[in-house]
Design an enzyme around this catalytic site. Sequence first.
Site, PDB file in Angstrom:
ATOM      1  N   SER A   1     -60.376  24.043 -67.602  1.00  0.00           N
ATOM      2  CA  SER A   1     -59.902  25.232 -68.311  1.00  0.00           C
ATOM      3  C   SER A   1     -58.382  25.257 -68.433  1.00  0.00           C
ATOM      4  CB  SER A   1     -60.371  26.469 -67.548  1.00  0.00           C
ATOM      5  OG  SER A   1     -59.830  27.628 -68.135  1.00  0.00           O
TER       6      SER A   1
ATOM      7  N   ILE B   1     -60.361  22.696 -57.393  1.00  0.00           N
ATOM      8  CA  ILE B   1     -59.463  23.783 -57.080  1.00  0.00           C
ATOM      9  C   ILE B   1     -58.727  24.237 -58.337  1.00  0.00           C
ATOM     10  CG2 ILE B   1     -59.087  23.030 -54.711  1.00  0.00           C
ATOM     11  CD1 ILE B   1     -56.351  21.923 -55.537  1.00  0.00           C
ATOM     12  N   ASN B   2     -58.389  25.508 -58.347  1.00  0.00           N
ATOM     13  CA  ASN B   2     -57.400  25.988 -59.283  1.00  0.00           C
ATOM     14  C   ASN B   2     -56.042  25.530 -58.756  1.00  0.00           C
ATOM     15  OD1 ASN B   2     -55.988  27.552 -61.259  1.00  0.00           O
ATOM     16  ND2 ASN B   2     -57.773  28.883 -61.375  1.00  0.00           N
TER      17      ASN B   2
ATOM     18  N   GLY C   1     -49.946  32.123 -67.930  1.00  0.00           N
ATOM     19  CA  GLY C   1     -50.242  33.546 -67.840  1.00  0.00           C
ATOM     20  C   GLY C   1     -51.392  33.963 -68.731  1.00  0.00           C
ATOM     21  N   LEU C   2     -52.372  33.052 -68.835  1.00  0.00           N
ATOM     22  CA  LEU C   2     -53.630  33.398 -69.502  1.00  0.00           C
ATOM     23  C   LEU C   2     -53.488  33.870 -70.942  1.00  0.00           C
ATOM     24  CD1 LEU C   2     -55.825  35.103 -66.746  1.00  0.00           C
ATOM     25  CD2 LEU C   2     -56.140  32.889 -67.827  1.00  0.00           C
TER      26      LEU C   2
ATOM     27  N   ASN D   1     -64.720  29.989 -69.445  1.00  0.00           N
ATOM     28  CA  ASN D   1     -63.927  30.365 -68.274  1.00  0.00           C
ATOM     29  C   ASN D   1     -63.372  31.766 -68.495  1.00  0.00           C
ATOM     30  OD1 ASN D   1     -61.076  30.592 -66.976  1.00  0.00           O
ATOM     31  ND2 ASN D   1     -62.021  28.893 -65.862  1.00  0.00           N
TER      32      ASN D   1
ATOM     33  N   CYS E   1     -56.602  32.761 -60.744  1.00  0.00           N
ATOM     34  CA  CYS E   1     -55.402  32.396 -61.487  1.00  0.00           C
ATOM     35  C   CYS E   1     -54.178  32.971 -60.800  1.00  0.00           C
ATOM     36  CB  CYS E   1     -55.460  32.881 -62.928  1.00  0.00           C
ATOM     37  SG  CYS E   1     -54.021  32.287 -63.853  1.00  0.00           S
TER      38      CYS E   1
ATOM     39  N   LYS F   1     -60.326  27.503 -72.363  1.00  0.00           N
ATOM     40  CA  LYS F   1     -59.172  28.273 -71.904  1.00  0.00           C
ATOM     41  C   LYS F   1     -59.666  29.591 -71.328  1.00  0.00           C
ATOM     42  CE  LYS F   1     -55.196  29.857 -71.222  1.00  0.00           C
ATOM     43  NZ  LYS F   1     -54.452  29.243 -70.091  1.00  0.00           N
TER      44      LYS F   1
ATOM     45  N   GLY G   1     -52.159  18.342 -60.783  1.00  0.00           N
ATOM     46  CA  GLY G   1     -51.849  16.921 -60.955  1.00  0.00           C
ATOM     47  C   GLY G   1     -52.068  16.128 -59.674  1.00  0.00           C
TER      48      GLY G   1
HETATM   49  C1  LIG Z   1     -51.506  24.420 -68.406  1.00  0.00           C
HETATM   50  C2  LIG Z   1     -52.639  24.836 -67.528  1.00  0.00           C
HETATM   51  C3  LIG Z   1     -53.368  25.978 -67.813  1.00  0.00           C
HETATM   52  C4  LIG Z   1     -54.438  26.378 -67.013  1.00  0.00           C
HETATM   53  N1  LIG Z   1     -55.155  27.493 -67.338  1.00  0.00           N
HETATM   54  C5  LIG Z   1     -56.262  27.822 -66.614  1.00  0.00           C
HETATM   55  C6  LIG Z   1     -57.105  28.904 -66.999  1.00  0.00           C
HETATM   56  O1  LIG Z   1     -56.869  29.560 -67.989  1.00  0.00           O
HETATM   57  N2  LIG Z   1     -58.185  29.189 -66.222  1.00  0.00           N
HETATM   58  C7  LIG Z   1     -58.482  28.466 -65.107  1.00  0.00           C
HETATM   59  O2  LIG Z   1     -59.475  28.746 -64.448  1.00  0.00           O
HETATM   60  N3  LIG Z   1     -57.724  27.422 -64.736  1.00  0.00           N
HETATM   61  C8  LIG Z   1     -56.609  27.081 -65.460  1.00  0.00           C
HETATM   62  N4  LIG Z   1     -55.851  25.996 -65.081  1.00  0.00           N
HETATM   63  C9  LIG Z   1     -56.210  25.238 -63.883  1.00  0.00           C
HETATM   64  C10 LIG Z   1     -57.007  23.972 -64.227  1.00  0.00           C
HETATM   65  O3  LIG Z   1     -58.205  24.314 -64.873  1.00  0.00           O
HETATM   66  C11 LIG Z   1     -57.306  23.164 -62.952  1.00  0.00           C
HETATM   67  O4  LIG Z   1     -58.045  23.992 -62.065  1.00  0.00           O
HETATM   68  C12 LIG Z   1     -56.069  22.697 -62.242  1.00  0.00           C
HETATM   69  O5  LIG Z   1     -55.069  22.353 -63.160  1.00  0.00           O
HETATM   70  C13 LIG Z   1     -56.318  21.508 -61.284  1.00  0.00           C
HETATM   71  O6  LIG Z   1     -56.770  20.379 -61.950  1.00  0.00           O
HETATM   72  P1  LIG Z   1     -55.789  19.184 -62.461  1.00  0.00           P
HETATM   73  O7  LIG Z   1     -54.943  18.776 -61.288  1.00  0.00           O
HETATM   74  O8  LIG Z   1     -56.667  18.125 -62.986  1.00  0.00           O
HETATM   75  O9  LIG Z   1     -54.917  19.791 -63.520  1.00  0.00           O
HETATM   76  C14 LIG Z   1     -54.767  25.600 -65.880  1.00  0.00           C
HETATM   77  C15 LIG Z   1     -54.035  24.460 -65.585  1.00  0.00           C
HETATM   78  C16 LIG Z   1     -52.985  24.050 -66.394  1.00  0.00           C
HETATM   79  C17 LIG Z   1     -52.231  22.799 -66.033  1.00  0.00           C
END
Ligand SMILES: Cc1cc2nc3c(=O)[nH]c(=O)nc-3n(C[C@H](O)[C@H](O)[C@H](O)COP(=O)(O)O)c2cc1C
Lengths: 302, 302, 261, 261
Positions: free
Chosen positions: A20, A189-190, A71-72, A98, A128, A44, A215
Site C-alpha cells: 500500500s 510491518i508498516n 500523510g495518506l 487498504n 500509519c 493506496k 526499505g
Molecule cells: C511512500 C509510501 C507510502 C505508504 N503509504 C501507505 C499507506 O497508505 N497505507 C499503508 O498501510 N502503508 C503505507 N506505506 C507502508 C508500506 O505499505 C509498507 O508497509 C512499508 O513501506 C514497508 O515495506 P517496504 O520496506 O517494502 O517499503 C507506505 C510506504 C511508503 C514508502
Amino acid sequence: MRLSVNLCGVELKNPIIPASGTFGFGREFSRYYDISRLGAVATKGITPLPRLGNPPARITETPSGILNAVGLQNPGVDAFIEEELPWLIQQGATVIANVSGNSVDEYAELAETLDSTDIALLEVNVSCPNIHAGGCVFGSDPGTIRDVAKAVRAATRKPVLVKLSPNVADIAEAAKAAEEGGADGVSLINTLTGMAIDLKTRRPVLANVTGGLSGPAVRPVALRMCYQAAQAVSIPVVGMGGIMTGEDAAAFLLAGCTAVQVGTANLSDPMACIRILEELEHYCSQNGIADVNELIGGLIVE
Amino acid sequence: MRLSVNLCGVELKNPIIPASGTFGFGREFSRYYDISRLGAVATKGITPLPRLGNPPARITETPSGILNAVGLQNPGVDAFIEEELPWLIQQGATVIANVSGNSVDEYAELAETLDSTDIALLEVNVSCPNIHAGGCVFGSDPGTIRDVAKAVRAATRKPVLVKLSPNVADIAEAAKAAEEGGADGVSLINTLTGMAIDLKTRRPVLANVTGGLSGPAVRPVALRMCYQAAQAVSIPVVGMGGIMTGEDAAAFLLAGCTAVQVGTANLSDPMACIRILEELEHYCSQNGIADVNELIGGLIVE
Amino acid sequence: MSNALPPFSAKLLSSRPLGGGMRELCLEVPDEFCRASRPGMFVHLKVPDAPQHLLRRPISIMDLEPEDNLLVLGVQPKGEGTRLICSLREGGCIEMLGPLGNGFSLNDAKTVWAIGGGVGVAPMLYACREFSKSARVTASLGFRTRDMIFSERDFHESAFRLVIATDDGTAGFHGNALAALSSHPLPDLIIACGPTPMLKAVQEFALGHNLHCQLSLEQRMGCGYGACLTCSCRTMSRDGEEHYARVCADGPVFDAGKVVL
Amino acid sequence: MSNALPPFSAKLLSSRPLGGGMRELCLEVPDEFCRASRPGMFVHLKVPDAPQHLLRRPISIMDLEPEDNLLVLGVQPKGEGTRLICSLREGGCIEMLGPLGNGFSLNDAKTVWAIGGGVGVAPMLYACREFSKSARVTASLGFRTRDMIFSERDFHESAFRLVIATDDGTAGFHGNALAALSSHPLPDLIIACGPTPMLKAVQEFALGHNLHCQLSLEQRMGCGYGACLTCSCRTMSRDGEEHYARVCADGPVFDAGKVVL
Ligand SMILES: Cc1cc2nc3c(=O)[nH]c(=O)nc-3n(C[C@H](O)[C@H](O)[C@H](O)COP(=O)(O)O)c2cc1C
Ligand SMILES: Cc1cc2nc3c(=O)[nH]c(=O)nc-3n(C[C@H](O)[C@H](O)[C@H](O)COP(=O)(O)OP(=O)(O)OC[C@H]3O[C@@H](n4cnc5c(N)ncnc54)[C@H](O)[C@@H]3O)c2cc1C
Ligand SMILES: Cc1cc2nc3c(=O)[nH]c(=O)nc-3n(C[C@H](O)[C@H](O)[C@H](O)COP(=O)(O)OP(=O)(O)OC[C@H]3O[C@@H](n4cnc5c(N)ncnc54)[C@H](O)[C@@H]3O)c2cc1C
Ligand SMILES: Cc1cc2nc3c(=O)[nH]c(=O)nc-3n(C[C@H](O)[C@H](O)[C@H](O)COP(=O)(O)O)c2cc1C
Ligand code: FES
Ligand code: FES
C-alpha cells in the site's frame, strides 16, 4: 512450479503483492507491465473522505532506507469505488483495499462501504505513523487493535487483514490482539517512525518533522517481527519490510509468511515486483522447491 | 573552539563517547590512540557475575547495519573493578560503567558496588535485547524503568544515566519514567531487535535467532527517539544510533542531545571516535560555531 | 601505548585469477606491516566503495615479500563483499587493517605438516615459506576437485614436500588432505586451516597421536582487533571450564587441545 | 497498455566538465527514448553501484540528438548521489528511467523567453533548440558568478538571442535573469526553471503582465512516475481549492497561474 498461495481463503496466483502507498491504484504500473501477473494489489490507503496529505518535502533518503510522510493523500472511498476499483478489476487484479480511519467507527463504516464491492480482501491499516488520532498513534495499543478488528470483522463479509505497526514493544501481542478481534490475517510491518535533519538549514528534512522508515534498512526488524507474529497466531501473516529481491521474499516466507508485500522497491524500480517474482521462482527452482508453499514457515530453528 | 559539555554534573572534554559493548574496556583502542582524548568511555555491559555470552555466530551484516547477539559476555563486576577500572583511570579516561542486571535488586547491588569506585557515571542498561528476564525484555515497560531508576538512584551517589530500549511504542513515556525514577539523564538508543536468515541453510544466521540491529540503518529511528525524549524530559539526553560522521553527531546534538555515543562505527574502524571528534570540530568551525553547546537542541522546527 | 598500525590504504599492484575462481591480489604495504606479520595472521579489508557493508572482511596473509613491501592475498568471491574486493582494479586502493591475530608458532618443531583445505590453503603458503627456513614442511592441500587447485607451483617451491588431495580424485590423492598423509612419518607439529569437518579430523588425529597441533579457525567478525566479542569460539581450559575466546585476537590460531569445534 | 519504456542501462559515451563544477554527460539512449522526449522532461538516474542509495536522482534533459541516439545531461555534484553519477567513467553504464514528466508546451507562441537560473539553465538548452524551430526564443540565463556559467556557446547557437546575468556582476547583466530582460519586448510565452525565489519573481511578473508562463519545479522525489505521491507541490484550481499535484507526473512543468510557490 506451483507459485499460488491461499491467503485467508483467497487464491493468489503467487505470493507477491505490491504494498500500500507505493503502487498508487496501479495505473502507473500498468504502463510498465500487466498488473494481473501479481498475486494481488494493495491499494493506496483509503479514508472516508478525500485527504490532501502533508506538505512537502515528503520523502528523503537514509542509509539503505527512505523516510516518507505522504500523510495518506487519497481521493476518498467513494472516488476509489467509482473511479479506481472498476479499472483495477478490469485489469484482472486481485484487489486488497487498504483503509485508514480516525476512529473505530470510521473503520467499520469503511468496511461496510467496501463490502458490496469487488475487492478481494480488506487491509486495515491501524498503524500509519503520519496521521494522529488524538495525539497518539492508533496501532500501538493492543486494545484498540482488537476493537478495530472486531468492528471491521462485523461490518464486512470480506476477509480482513489487520496491518500492524512496528512501533510497539511486543509485536506478538499486537498480532494476537488482531486475531482475537477476528482478523483473518495480519500484515506487517508498516513503517518505523524516524526523522532526518538537514545539517545546512538545521531543520527537519520532512515538513512533517517525522516520517516512516522503510526499505532494506528495516528488513531485519521486519523479518524478526514477522517471525514472532507467525509464531504467535494461527491466522496467515503477510510479511513486508525491505524486500528487494526474490531471496528476501523467500526469507519472509521461511519466517512464516503466507505472502509478502513489496513497497519501497517499487519506488526504485517500476518493474520491481515482476523482477522479485521471477527471482523467487528462480530461487525455488535452484533449490528443488516444486511448490512455493513448501517455503512457508520452513525456517529451521534448533 | 569550546568542545566541552557538562553531562549530569560531569565535565566532559567533548561530547564524543564510545558506546557500550563496542569498545571493550578500552585496551584494544589504546593501541590505536590515547583514549583520554574522548569525552568519556562507556564500558562493556557489566553484570554481577561473569557471563559467558551467547554461542556463535554472534554477528552478521545487514544493509547499512549489523545484527549482534553477544549476550553480555563480561568478566563480572568484581573483575571489572579489580582489573579494568584501574587501568582505565590510569589512562585518564572518564569512565561510564554500563551495567545490566536480571532484577531490580541486582541493578541496585551493582550500583552500590560501584559507588565507591572511580567511575564518573553509571549507565543502567535496562534494554539489552539479548538477555531475557522471565521471558520478557526488561526495558519496554515504563513501570520497570521507573523502579530500576529509583533503586539505582538510591544506591549510589554517582550520576545515573538510564539507557533506553528503542523496542517500545512510546519513547517519551520511557524517558519520563526514567526521569520520574530519579535518573540524572537518559541515553538511547540501544539496539532494535532484528533477525537474519541464511537462505542456503534455511536457518537463522545468529545462533541466538534474534540480535540487536545497530548502525546507520537505524539512525533515522534513533534521531527521532532522541528528539522525542529530549522534548519529553528536562534531564540530559545522550544520543546514539548509527553515528558514523561528525555531521551525524551534530544532528543528534541539534535534536537535543548533550553528548553522543558511537557504537558500530568502532567495529568498522578503530579510529572512528577520533575521526568523528575531528569532523565535529570541523563542522563547527565551518559553520561559525564557537561552542559546541550552541548546537544542543538547536533544531529549528516551525 | 599507541603502537598498532592504524587502518591504511593499500594500493593494488596486480590482480590475477588463481585456480578455482579465487583471485590473487598483490598489494603494496608499509614497512611496519611487514615487520609485524607472521604466518597465520590476517588482514581486515574494507569493502571498497560500499558504505552499506559496514563490516570488514577477514582475509589471511597468503604471502609476503617484505623486500618489496608486497602483500599477497588469495580471495574467493563468496558473497557480495569478497566479490567487490575481487573486482577492484589494478592501481586502485583498498582500506586495510592489520596484520591481525596471533599466527602460527613454529616453536622448535623440525618437521611440520601444513594441512590446508579449500580457501584455507591460502595461509599455508606463507607458513610454508617462513617455517621452511628452519623446518621440513610437508604441505598437504585438499581441494574439492582438480579445477579448484591454486598456487600449486608456489607450494612446490616453498614446501619440502607437497601432497595434493581432491575429494573427487580428479587430481592427486583421492580423499582429504589428512588421509593423504597417512603413510608419512608423524611430524613435530601440525598446522591446519580449512573447513570445520577437516579441522575436526585433524584435531582428533593430533590429540590421538599426542602431536602438537595448531588450528586456524574462521568466524564471523566485527572489529577484528578484539574489542567487540562477536567472533567467539568455544575453548576449554585445563580444568574443563568452558570459555568463549576471540577468534580475531586470541586466534585465529588455537591449540588443538584447547578449542572445542 | 504496457507502453512506457522500462528502466534501461545507458552507456556513458563522454563525460567532460562544464563551467561551475557541473559535468556534461553524453549517454546513448534507444530510439523510443528519443521519440518520447520533449523539452522540460527529465530522466531518473539510479546512483551507480550504490544500493544504499535507494532513490533515483531526477536530472533534466539538457539536450538530445535523436539522429545519434545521444542524450546530454548537465549534472551538478551536489550531494553523494550526484557526485557518484558525475564520477562515472566513460564506457560505463547508468540505469535510467525516462523520459519522465510533462515538459514545456510551446502551443502557438511565436516569441518565448526561456529563463534559467543555476542548474535550472540545463533544461533551457533543449527547449531553446526545439522551440527555436518555430519561435523566436530569447534565453536569459542567471548564474551566481562568472565561473558558474556553462554551455554559453550552445545557447548562442540555439537561441535567437542570449542574455547572461550574474548575481555579482562578474559577467553580463548585474542582477537576476528576469531583470536582465526588463528592456526587452514582452513575449507570448515565458518558460522558466531555477531556484524558487527566481521562479516566484517570474511568476509574479508573468501574472502581473498577463503572460502565458510555465514554470519547471524541483521537489524531492520517490518513484518519479506518479505512483508514490511524495513529490508534491501546491496547486490552486480555478475555484480556489488547494491540491497537491505530483511534480514528477503532473509536472515538473506547471502553469504559473496554477502553482503555489
Ligand atoms: C511512500 C509510501 C507510502 C505508504 N503509504 C501507505 C499507506 O497508505 N497505507 C499503508 O498501510 N502503508 C503505507 N506505506 C507502508 C508500506 O505499505 C509498507 O508497509 C512499508 O513501506 C514497508 O515495506 P517496504 O520496506 O517494502 O517499503 C507506505 C510506504 C511508503 C514508502
Ligand atoms: C581469519 C580468517 C581468514 C580468512 N581468510 C580468507 C582467505 O584468505 N581467503 C578467502 O577467500 N576467505 C578467507 N576467509 C573467509 C572470508 O572472510 C569470507 O569468505 C568473507 O568474509 C565473506 O564475505 P562476503 O561478503 O563475500 O560474504 P557474505 O556471506 O555476504 O558475508 C556476510 C557477512 O558474513 C561474514 N562471513 C561470511 N562468511 C564468513 C567466513 N567464512 N568467515 C568469516 N566471516 C564470514 C562476512 O565477513 C560478512 O560480515 C577468512 C576468514 C577468517 C575468519
Ligand atoms: C525535475 C528535476 C530536474 C532536475 N534537473 C537537474 C539537472 O538537470 N541537473 C542537476 O544537476 N540537478 C538537477 N536536479 C536536482 C537534482 O535532482 C538534485 O541535485 C539531486 O537529486 C541531489 O542528489 P544528491 O544525492 O547529490 O544530493 P543529496 O542532498 O544527498 O540527496 C538526498 C536526497 O534528496 C533528493 N534531493 C536533494 N536535492 C534535491 C533537489 N534539488 N531536487 C530533487 N531532489 C533532491 C535526492 O534526490 C535524494 O533523494 C533536478 C531536480 C528535479 C526535481
Ligand atoms: C557488538 C555490540 C555489543 C553491544 N553491547 C552492549 C552492552 O553490553 N550494553 C549496552 O548497553 N549496549 C550495548 N550495545 C549497544 C550499543 O551500545 C549502542 O546502543 C547501539 O549499538 C546503537 O549505536 P550504534 O548504532 O552507534 O552502534 C552493543 C552494540 C554492539 C554493536
Ligand atoms: S571481531 Fe571484535 S572481538 Fe573479534
Ligand atoms: S515521485 Fe512518486 S509520485 Fe512523484
